[in-house]
Design a protein around this motif. Structure first.
Motif, PDB file in Angstrom:
ATOM      1  N   LYS A   1      22.380  15.872  28.731  1.00 59.00           N
ATOM      2  CA  LYS A   1      22.615  15.548  27.145  1.00 59.00           C
ATOM      3  C   LYS A   1      22.161  14.189  26.562  1.00 59.00           C
ATOM      4  O   LYS A   1      21.768  13.340  25.605  1.00 59.00           O
ATOM      5  CB  LYS A   1      23.345  16.509  26.018  1.00 59.00           C
ATOM      6  CG  LYS A   1      22.302  18.134  25.784  1.00 59.00           C
ATOM      7  CD  LYS A   1      21.440  18.267  25.669  1.00 59.00           C
ATOM      8  CE  LYS A   1      20.507  20.145  25.687  1.00 59.00           C
ATOM      9  NZ  LYS A   1      19.792  20.392  25.127  1.00 59.00           N
ATOM     10  N   LEU A   2      23.286  13.815  27.480  1.00 66.29           N
ATOM     11  CA  LEU A   2      23.340  12.192  26.644  1.00 66.29           C
ATOM     12  C   LEU A   2      22.864  11.569  27.591  1.00 66.29           C
ATOM     13  O   LEU A   2      22.286   9.923  26.702  1.00 66.29           O
ATOM     14  CB  LEU A   2      24.940  11.816  27.118  1.00 66.29           C
ATOM     15  CG  LEU A   2      26.463  12.299  26.545  1.00 66.29           C
ATOM     16  CD1 LEU A   2      28.128  11.834  27.513  1.00 66.29           C
ATOM     17  CD2 LEU A   2      26.406  11.430  24.955  1.00 66.29           C
ATOM     18  N   GLU A   3      22.538  11.391  28.889  1.00 67.27           N
ATOM     19  CA  GLU A   3      20.818  10.961  29.534  1.00 67.27           C
ATOM     20  C   GLU A   3      19.801  11.223  28.333  1.00 67.27           C
ATOM     21  O   GLU A   3      18.878  10.536  27.911  1.00 67.27           O
ATOM     22  CB  GLU A   3      20.718  11.234  31.040  1.00 67.27           C
ATOM     23  CG  GLU A   3      21.774  10.968  31.951  1.00 67.27           C
ATOM     24  CD  GLU A   3      21.853  11.612  33.293  1.00 67.27           C
ATOM     25  OE1 GLU A   3      20.034  12.486  33.539  1.00 67.27           O
ATOM     26  OE2 GLU A   3      22.672  11.552  34.293  1.00 67.27           O
ATOM     27  N   GLU A   4      19.489  12.694  28.263  1.00 70.84           N
ATOM     28  CA  GLU A   4      18.356  12.665  27.283  1.00 70.84           C
ATOM     29  C   GLU A   4      18.708  11.265  26.289  1.00 70.84           C
ATOM     30  O   GLU A   4      17.709  11.012  25.736  1.00 70.84           O
ATOM     31  CB  GLU A   4      18.160  13.844  26.718  1.00 70.84           C
ATOM     32  CG  GLU A   4      17.840  14.931  27.541  1.00 70.84           C
ATOM     33  CD  GLU A   4      17.802  16.147  27.324  1.00 70.84           C
ATOM     34  OE1 GLU A   4      17.789  16.447  26.087  1.00 70.84           O
ATOM     35  OE2 GLU A   4      17.723  17.145  28.173  1.00 70.84           O
ATOM     36  N   VAL A   5      19.587  11.146  25.324  1.00 72.36           N
ATOM     37  CA  VAL A   5      19.823  10.349  23.897  1.00 72.36           C
ATOM     38  C   VAL A   5      19.630   9.788  24.802  1.00 72.36           C
ATOM     39  O   VAL A   5      19.106   8.847  23.982  1.00 72.36           O
ATOM     40  CB  VAL A   5      20.739  10.702  22.907  1.00 72.36           C
ATOM     41  CG1 VAL A   5      21.342   9.779  22.342  1.00 72.36           C
ATOM     42  CG2 VAL A   5      21.286  11.761  23.252  1.00 72.36           C
ATOM     43  N   SER A   6      19.767   8.970  25.194  1.00 76.78           N
ATOM     44  CA  SER A   6      20.135   7.513  26.028  1.00 76.78           C
ATOM     45  C   SER A   6      18.345   7.027  26.462  1.00 76.78           C
ATOM     46  O   SER A   6      17.930   5.762  26.001  1.00 76.78           O
ATOM     47  CB  SER A   6      20.715   6.887  27.604  1.00 76.78           C
ATOM     48  OG  SER A   6      20.708   5.876  27.937  1.00 76.78           O
ATOM     49  N   GLY A   7      17.907   7.884  27.039  1.00 75.80           N
ATOM     50  CA  GLY A   7      16.857   7.976  26.916  1.00 75.80           C
ATOM     51  C   GLY A   7      15.820   7.503  25.804  1.00 75.80           C
ATOM     52  O   GLY A   7      14.965   7.153  25.573  1.00 75.80           O
ATOM     53  N   MET A   8      16.023   7.910  25.028  1.00 76.42           N
ATOM     54  CA  MET A   8      15.329   8.051  23.795  1.00 76.42           C
ATOM     55  C   MET A   8      15.989   6.659  22.651  1.00 76.42           C
ATOM     56  O   MET A   8      14.856   6.383  22.412  1.00 76.42           O
ATOM     57  CB  MET A   8      15.900   9.284  22.459  1.00 76.42           C
ATOM     58  CG  MET A   8      15.227  10.732  22.917  1.00 76.42           C
ATOM     59  SD  MET A   8      16.056  11.970  22.132  1.00 76.42           S
ATOM     60  CE  MET A   8      14.469  11.982  20.431  1.00 76.42           C
ATOM     61  N   LYS A   9      16.654   6.426  23.495  1.00 76.56           N
ATOM     62  CA  LYS A   9      17.160   4.800  22.158  1.00 76.56           C
ATOM     63  C   LYS A   9      16.520   3.780  23.092  1.00 76.56           C
ATOM     64  O   LYS A   9      16.106   3.006  22.336  1.00 76.56           O
ATOM     65  CB  LYS A   9      18.603   4.597  22.819  1.00 76.56           C
ATOM     66  CG  LYS A   9      19.411   3.724  22.556  1.00 76.56           C
ATOM     67  CD  LYS A   9      20.422   3.796  22.910  1.00 76.56           C
ATOM     68  CE  LYS A   9      20.895   2.049  22.627  1.00 76.56           C
ATOM     69  NZ  LYS A   9      21.753   1.554  23.156  1.00 76.56           N
TER      70      LYS A   9
END
Length: 96
Positions: free
Chosen positions: A41-49
């Motif tokens: 989930k943190l990787e997904e958020v980082s990618g969206m950022k």
């Protein structure tokens, strides 16, 4: 009169150790699963950022161009701004 377990069965203490060890191992499995889920989930958020940063840079460039752009529309009397419905387009060959 001493009560003891038969030689082929583990004692109550050994059974409790096995049960608690299994419970701890299952707890660690659950912790590892949840930790992996959190990392994804943190990787997904980082990618969206990163995606939003690209879009933000694009809008910033657009804003800078629009801010620096000087209005070059020469409005003559009786003509409107193109795209507002008040602009008159003359066609070739038309006689008025």
């Amino acid at each position: 009169m001493s009560v003891s377990a038969p030689p082929d069965q583990p004692s109550f203490f050994d059974q409790e150790i096995s049960r608690l060890t299994l419970e701890i191992a299952m707890g660690f499995e659950e912790l590892l699963t949840n930790n992996n889920l959190l990392n994804r989930k943190l990787e997904e958020v980082s990618g969206m950022k990163k995606e939003f940063a690209t879009i933000a840079d694009l809008w910033e460039s657009f804003h800078e161009v629009m801010r620096d752009l000087k209005p070059e529309i020469d409005l003559r009397e009786g003509e409107g701004v193109p795209g507002t419905g008040g602009h008159i387009v003359a066609t070739r060959g038309s006689t008025s």
